[in-house]
Scaffold this motif. Sequence first.
Motif, PDB file in Angstrom:
ATOM      1  N   SER A  14       0.833  -1.202   0.000  1.00 47.05           N
ATOM      2  CA  SER A  14       0.000   0.000   0.000  1.00 47.05           C
ATOM      3  C   SER A  14       0.863   1.245   0.000  1.00 47.05           C
ATOM      4  CB  SER A  14      -0.899   0.005   1.233  1.00 47.05           C
ATOM      5  OG  SER A  14      -1.560   1.236   1.336  1.00 47.05           O
ATOM      6  N   PHE A  15       0.697   2.122  -1.001  1.00 45.79           N
ATOM      7  CA  PHE A  15       1.422   3.381  -1.037  1.00 45.79           C
ATOM      8  C   PHE A  15       1.194   4.165   0.241  1.00 45.79           C
ATOM      9  CE2 PHE A  15       1.358   3.966  -5.948  1.00 45.79           C
ATOM     10  CZ  PHE A  15       2.424   3.095  -6.044  1.00 45.79           C
ATOM     11  N   ALA A  16      -0.002   4.057   0.796  1.00 43.92           N
ATOM     12  CA  ALA A  16      -0.356   4.882   1.946  1.00 43.92           C
ATOM     13  C   ALA A  16       0.348   4.433   3.215  1.00 43.92           C
ATOM     14  CB  ALA A  16      -1.871   4.858   2.149  1.00 43.92           C
ATOM     15  N   VAL A  17       0.892   3.224   3.226  1.00 41.55           N
ATOM     16  CA  VAL A  17       1.576   2.720   4.408  1.00 41.55           C
ATOM     17  C   VAL A  17       3.085   2.851   4.274  1.00 41.55           C
ATOM     18  CG1 VAL A  17       1.943   0.690   5.856  1.00 41.55           C
ATOM     19  CG2 VAL A  17      -0.312   1.116   4.853  1.00 41.55           C
ATOM     20  N   PHE A 112      18.098  -8.649   9.926  1.00 40.09           N
ATOM     21  CA  PHE A 112      19.153  -7.940  10.650  1.00 40.09           C
ATOM     22  C   PHE A 112      18.848  -7.876  12.139  1.00 40.09           C
ATOM     23  CE2 PHE A 112      21.158  -4.159  12.394  1.00 40.09           C
ATOM     24  CZ  PHE A 112      22.456  -4.246  11.904  1.00 40.09           C
ATOM     25  N   ASP A 113      17.598  -7.594  12.483  1.00 40.01           N
ATOM     26  CA  ASP A 113      17.172  -7.552  13.878  1.00 40.01           C
ATOM     27  C   ASP A 113      15.691  -7.871  13.940  1.00 40.01           C
ATOM     28  OD1 ASP A 113      15.833  -5.188  13.122  1.00 40.01           O
ATOM     29  OD2 ASP A 113      17.518  -3.932  13.742  1.00 40.01           O
ATOM     30  N   ASP A 114      15.080  -7.693  15.107  1.00 38.91           N
ATOM     31  CA  ASP A 114      13.668  -8.032  15.273  1.00 38.91           C
ATOM     32  C   ASP A 114      12.759  -6.812  15.146  1.00 38.91           C
ATOM     33  OD1 ASP A 114      14.356  -6.749  17.595  1.00 38.91           O
ATOM     34  OD2 ASP A 114      13.708  -8.356  18.953  1.00 38.91           O
ATOM     35  N   LYS A 115      13.301  -5.710  14.629  1.00 38.00           N
ATOM     36  CA  LYS A 115      12.490  -4.504  14.424  1.00 38.00           C
ATOM     37  C   LYS A 115      11.829  -4.615  13.046  1.00 38.00           C
ATOM     38  CE  LYS A 115      15.462  -1.695  17.373  1.00 38.00           C
ATOM     39  NZ  LYS A 115      16.399  -0.541  17.456  1.00 38.00           N
ATOM     40  N   LEU A 116      10.682  -5.269  13.003  1.00 43.44           N
ATOM     41  CA  LEU A 116      10.078  -5.641  11.730  1.00 43.44           C
ATOM     42  C   LEU A 116       8.788  -4.894  11.423  1.00 43.44           C
ATOM     43  CD1 LEU A 116      10.641  -9.509  11.968  1.00 43.44           C
ATOM     44  CD2 LEU A 116      12.075  -7.805  10.826  1.00 43.44           C
ATOM     45  N   THR A 117       8.467  -3.881  12.194  1.00 37.67           N
ATOM     46  CA  THR A 117       7.268  -3.081  11.905  1.00 37.67           C
ATOM     47  C   THR A 117       7.684  -1.709  11.405  1.00 37.67           C
ATOM     48  OG1 THR A 117       7.164  -2.371  14.226  1.00 37.67           O
ATOM     49  CG2 THR A 117       5.828  -4.274  13.594  1.00 37.67           C
ATOM     50  N   TRP A 118       6.799  -1.114  10.588  1.00 39.40           N
ATOM     51  CA  TRP A 118       7.051   0.226  10.070  1.00 39.40           C
ATOM     52  C   TRP A 118       6.895   1.250  11.202  1.00 39.40           C
ATOM     53  CZ3 TRP A 118       4.332   4.772   9.749  1.00 39.40           C
ATOM     54  CH2 TRP A 118       4.837   5.737   8.855  1.00 39.40           C
ATOM     55  N   PRO A 119       7.736   2.282  11.318  1.00 42.31           N
ATOM     56  CA  PRO A 119       8.813   2.628  10.388  1.00 42.31           C
ATOM     57  C   PRO A 119      10.187   2.091  10.775  1.00 42.31           C
ATOM     58  CG  PRO A 119       8.489   4.434  11.912  1.00 42.31           C
ATOM     59  CD  PRO A 119       7.496   3.359  12.309  1.00 42.31           C
ATOM     60  N   ASP A 120      10.264   1.268  11.835  1.00 38.99           N
ATOM     61  CA  ASP A 120      11.569   0.842  12.345  1.00 38.99           C
ATOM     62  C   ASP A 120      12.372   0.041  11.328  1.00 38.99           C
ATOM     63  OD1 ASP A 120      11.105   2.053  14.786  1.00 38.99           O
ATOM     64  OD2 ASP A 120      10.156   0.279  15.640  1.00 38.99           O
ATOM     65  N   PHE A 121      11.688  -0.806  10.530  1.00 37.69           N
ATOM     66  CA  PHE A 121      12.440  -1.714   9.659  1.00 37.69           C
ATOM     67  C   PHE A 121      13.192  -0.989   8.547  1.00 37.69           C
ATOM     68  CE2 PHE A 121       8.139  -1.954   7.624  1.00 37.69           C
ATOM     69  CZ  PHE A 121       8.472  -1.452   6.377  1.00 37.69           C
ATOM     70  N   VAL A 122      12.822   0.249   8.225  1.00 39.01           N
ATOM     71  CA  VAL A 122      13.508   0.933   7.127  1.00 39.01           C
ATOM     72  C   VAL A 122      14.955   1.262   7.476  1.00 39.01           C
ATOM     73  CG1 VAL A 122      11.391   1.903   6.189  1.00 39.01           C
ATOM     74  CG2 VAL A 122      12.738   3.245   7.796  1.00 39.01           C
ATOM     75  N   GLN A 123      15.315   1.227   8.759  1.00 42.13           N
ATOM     76  CA  GLN A 123      16.685   1.537   9.144  1.00 42.13           C
ATOM     77  C   GLN A 123      17.667   0.437   8.712  1.00 42.13           C
ATOM     78  OE1 GLN A 123      17.426   4.561  10.310  1.00 42.13           O
ATOM     79  NE2 GLN A 123      15.238   4.970  10.086  1.00 42.13           N
ATOM     80  N   HIS A 124      17.199  -0.791   8.613  1.00 41.38           N
ATOM     81  CA  HIS A 124      18.023  -1.913   8.143  1.00 41.38           C
ATOM     82  C   HIS A 124      17.139  -2.787   7.253  1.00 41.38           C
ATOM     83  CE1 HIS A 124      20.014  -0.761  11.993  1.00 41.38           C
ATOM     84  NE2 HIS A 124      21.101  -0.908  11.266  1.00 41.38           N
TER      85      HIS A 124
END
Length: 311
Positions: A14-17, A112-124
């Motif tokens: 989704s573009f909106a997400v 890479f890590d367990d940060k798998l929700t937006w927006p955290d995952f964009v860092q890795h």
Amino acid sequence: MVKQVILACLLGVSFAVFSAPQIYHGHKVLSDEQFPFVVALYNDHYKDQEVSSFCTGTLIAKSWVLTAVHCIDSYDTGTLENPADLSVGFGYKARTPATAKKVIRVKNIFTFDDKLTWPDFVQHDLALLQLQEQADVTPVDLPDSADAFPQLKSTNKNAIAVGYGFSGVTWTAECERDPDSDECYPDDLTWENSLLYGNEIIKPDSTIQELLNKYHDLEHIKEPIESYNSFTMLGVISPDGTRATNVDSGGPLLLQDVNGKYTQVGVCSWQLQPNYISYKEGYVTKEPLVYANLTDKNILDFIKKTIKNNS
């Protein structure tokens, strides 16, 4: 909500997400020899769709594929796809399993890590897919070390983006009257029957941040810009408008040496949220595209250690 659902059906994202990128107006790859290490990702849940590839990846070792983590997780819950549902296709016409030269199932997924929700995952924004068998293809090279390209972001270095994304888009008639309406959305996507590539220029972090802010305002985007990290991200622009789009997510950003050999330095990650204005005014071909930076020491260490410890 209507717009989000339709966009999700068209793009798988989704573009909106989260704005995941494709090779828009790209050049067609003409043979398996051009980029043999680039693969299409398939999910069994999409196998009945006309275009069943949902992301791109690269073979970086005989049984390992590198892609974007946002390709294989859900944005809201952080739940990874079941590896048993995934496979990869080889060949420049691998948009569907039926047209792939070879298809190999996925065995395991490593992040890479367990940060798998937006927006955290964009860092890795990268993930490793371990395949059930070795591929009979020469993998692409990765940087030897984090210091392999010390001037990567300061010399306007030319690069190549490769992916299976769409090559064009048309919008509903309502967009001309009210671009903010729920009835304004991509009405049809143009897909080529082959892999596409585009020309890119790697720009300094300050330039990328400046351009992100500029086009965010020009396109009247309401959602905030994803946080640009100068360590874990690379930013590029296209000199000829052949920039990446959605199913190109997870695809490579490549450097080519004087002997024609490729080294992958980025994984296709995100762009500004596309909307009607961005396409109508041509901003989508000018704004930056962001890649996970494979010259970041922590990212490079993650890739090398994961493969070593699980092979």
